[in-house]
Structures are given as C-alpha cells and as structure tokens.
Design an enzyme around this catalytic site. Structure first.
Site, PDB file in Angstrom:
ATOM      1  CE  LYS A  24      -3.433  -0.539  -0.586  1.00  0.00           C
ATOM      2  NZ  LYS A  24      -3.946  -0.886  -1.958  1.00  0.00           N
ATOM      3  CB  SER A  25       4.177   2.046  -0.596  1.00  0.00           C
ATOM      4  OG  SER A  25       4.258   1.715   0.763  1.00  0.00           O
ATOM      5  N   GLY A  26       1.794   2.600  -3.237  1.00  0.00           N
ATOM      6  CA  GLY A  26       1.792   3.040  -4.623  1.00  0.00           C
ATOM      7  C   GLY A  26       2.261   1.945  -5.564  1.00  0.00           C
TER       8      GLY A  26
ATOM      9  CG  HIS B  96       4.544  -6.517  -1.225  1.00  0.00           C
ATOM     10  ND1 HIS B  96       4.644  -5.215  -1.680  1.00  0.00           N
ATOM     11  CD2 HIS B  96       3.251  -6.901  -1.439  1.00  0.00           C
ATOM     12  CE1 HIS B  96       3.465  -4.819  -2.152  1.00  0.00           C
ATOM     13  NE2 HIS B  96       2.613  -5.817  -2.015  1.00  0.00           N
TER      14      HIS B  96
ATOM     15  NE  ARG C  97       0.258   7.079  -0.027  1.00  0.00           N
ATOM     16  CZ  ARG C  97      -0.994   6.816  -0.376  1.00  0.00           C
ATOM     17  NH1 ARG C  97      -1.401   5.564  -0.480  1.00  0.00           N
ATOM     18  NH2 ARG C  97      -1.847   7.810  -0.634  1.00  0.00           N
TER      19      ARG C  97
ATOM     20  CB  SER D 185      -3.261   3.436   1.980  1.00  0.00           C
ATOM     21  OG  SER D 185      -3.510   2.696   0.796  1.00  0.00           O
TER      22      SER D 185
ATOM     23  CE1 TYR E 209       0.897   6.697  -4.652  1.00  0.00           C
ATOM     24  CE2 TYR E 209       0.511   8.753  -3.465  1.00  0.00           C
ATOM     25  CZ  TYR E 209       0.058   7.748  -4.298  1.00  0.00           C
ATOM     26  OH  TYR E 209      -1.228   7.789  -4.786  1.00  0.00           O
TER      27      TYR E 209
ATOM     28  NE  ARG F 244      -9.191   4.710   1.779  1.00  0.00           N
ATOM     29  CZ  ARG F 244      -8.478   5.755   2.198  1.00  0.00           C
ATOM     30  NH1 ARG F 244      -7.281   6.018   1.664  1.00  0.00           N
ATOM     31  NH2 ARG F 244      -8.932   6.543   3.159  1.00  0.00           N
TER      32      ARG F 244
END
Length: 329
Positions: free
Chosen positions: A69-71, A136, A158, A166, A224, A291
């Site tokens: 969830k960092s782009g 990841h 991010r 996020s 990000y 999102r």
C-alpha cells in the site's frame, strides 16, 4: 521440520521450520509469522522460500519493490509502460487498457507453484524481455541471484502516515466478511510496533534505502509523494535509470504525457478491467486496489496523540539514515 498448510488447505512440498513467533494479522484469519526478521503472512512463507531458492535473474530484469500500500500498482503500471514505450508507442491497444498492472507485472513470490518447479523455471526463462516483476519481500530476503546481479530495482515507499491509512482501509476490505473489522486503534498499535504484512515498515524502507545509497545504479529509491508532485520529471528519471530514455522526438510527440495519463489513478480506476473481477491467490477484487490515491488523507483519521506517537517513531527509526519524510503536526 513440518509442512506448512497454505490458504487452500494444501500441504506444500517446501518445509518450514515451526514454530515461529506468531501474531494476529490485519488480513484475518491468516496470521503473521516472524520469518527471516520480517512479518511474513503465513500463507506466503512457502511461496517466498520457493522464490528464494529457484528464481534466476536476467540482466534485463526490472523489479518493482514496495512495502504494501505504498503506490505499488501505480509504479507497476509506470514501469511496464516506460520499459515498453518503444514496443507500444501508440496507446491504442496498449496492454494496460485490458490488463490489470498486477497481471502484467506479477509478484515474484508467486511465480513458482508447489507443483513441478522445473516447469516454472522453463516458463520464466522463456518470458519476453525485459521481464518485469513486483515484490514486497525485504531486500535482505531477496534471492542471491538478484542481490548479486546488476538488474534494476525500483523501490517506491510512502509517507508512513498515509501508508497506515491506506493499508488499514485495504485490509478491512479484503478480510473475510465473517471477521469483524480491525479497529483503527488496534491497527495503529500494530503498525507502530511494525507488526504488519512484510513489516516492520521502517526496516523494509531502510533495506532498500541503504542499497540505493550504496548502489544507485542498481536501486532507485522513490517516494510516492515526490512522484505525485512532479510525475513527468520522475518518469524521465525512471526511463534513464532503466536504460530506455525518451528521445527528443518522443518527448515532443507527447509520449511522456500519454504514459502519465494512461497510468494515472483516475484512468486506471475507471477502466472496466479494474472495476470487476478478481486477481491473485486470494481472489482479491480488483476494485479494492483503487481507493483515493491522495496525499495527506491521514489528517482525516489521526488524532493529535496518534500524530505525536507516529512522528516520534519515524524520527527514531530513521534517525541517522538520511531518509526522512515531511514533518507532521
């Protein structure tokens, strides 16, 4: 030694040493295990081990690495479009219009199934180049063939404040409906302790950050927020880093702007291929990957004590590294 049972109830061929330290995951009901100094989802451990043992890199490979969830999906789209900008010079019929970025840039951890490994090795060897993969997995746990090679790694991170919001929203969306949502307060404590998928987030960031400082021609470290602020500048940087710079003619024809538009959050979210259907071993609905894509949404979710606590943790964990984020108050 004991066989690990994955999410499908299969006893995989790989063996994992158990017991490992175990904690609750945001993505209930599957727990996290402290594996090779990072919190690995239990359903991923065998996949990570197969990846470590069998992945053979090629010099032309491109790796998009990120903390969850960092782009990730944006960088995957950009890396694919930039790497193939000469092959797909026209946006008509571009693969990103009909395929989700996760399909075009698969996670390396899941390129080897529990069945015949040689079949997977042969399939990967025959993939068109440049092969582009996502991961990841923290840098220290990458396969030796990647760490010892000169392949290009793009790491996107991010701001921890927005990353927390996020990730919390995402994992509550994909959890089984039979499990209650993880409260913001509980999730925040886990995040502050680094107990999240592929965490601690600070060691994940620092692993790639330190490698980018030591080997800037191998690892490009990107925030990000910086990419969002001046996308055109960084798209050109990425192209140069990957050895496929844009020509003056391509720039004047608007190719960079076209790639930015093609890979934009608004464009990808609106594509039918990203609105419906599922993807991955967990059968995650594609729409859940999109999102808001905004910077600064954390202000709508943080209390002053939360802001103070996470600010102190960021300062403490990143102190002396040279990596920093905007101060929050």
């Amino acid at each position: 030694m004991a066989a690990f049972t994955n999410v499908y109830g299969e006893n995989t061929e790989e063996k994992t040493t158990l017991p490992l330290q175990k904690e609750k995951s945001w993505a209930q009901p599957y727990p996290l295990y402290l594996f090779q100094d990072f919190w690995c989802p239990g359903i991923h451990i065998d996949a990570v081990q197969r990846f470590q043992q069998h992945f053979q890199s090629k010099e032309s490979d491109v790796i998009v690495a990120s903390f969850p969830k960092s782009g990730t999906i944006w960088m995957k789209a950009l890396a694919f479009a930039i790497s193939n900008h000469q092959r797909f010079s026209s946006l008509e019929g571009h693969p990103l219009l009909t395929s989700n970025p996760h399909e075009l840039v698969p996670f390396m951890e899941f390129t080897f199934g529990p069945d015949d490994i040689q079949d997977h090795i042969l399939r990967l060897a025959n993939m068109a180049e440049p092969r582009i993969f996502g991961t990841h997995t923290p840098f220290p746990s990458l396969p030796k063939s990647i760490k010892d090679s000169n392949i290009k790694v793009i790491y996107i991170c991010r701001d921890p404040f927005d990353n927390f919001v996020s990730a919390w929203a995402y994992f509550n969306k994909i959890k089984p409906v039979s499990f209650p949502p993880v409260s913001k307060e509980e999730a925040f404590e886990m995040y502050c302790n680094g107990v999240v998928d592929y965490g601690p987030w600070w060691s994940h960031m620092l692993g790639y950050w330190n490698e980018s400082v030591a080997k800037p021609n191998k690892v490009m470290f990107m925030k990000y927020e910086d990419l969002k602020e001046d996308t055109s500048f960084h798209v050109k940087r990425i192209a140069e880093f990957l050895g496929v710079p844009f020509t003056e003619e391509e720039e004047s024809s608007g190719m960079i702007e076209n790639i930015i538009k093609l890979c934009s959050f608004e464009k990808m979210k609106d594509l039918e291929v990203n609105k419906s259907g599922v993807i991955g071993r967990g059968s995650i609905e594609k729409k859940n990957f999109f999102r808001k894509g905004d910077n600064g949404d954390w202000v709508n979710h943080f209390s002053p004590p939360m802001t103070e606590k996470l600010s102190k943790i960021v300062d403490e964990k990143l102190s002396g590294s040279g990596l920093s984020f905007k101060k929050h108050s």
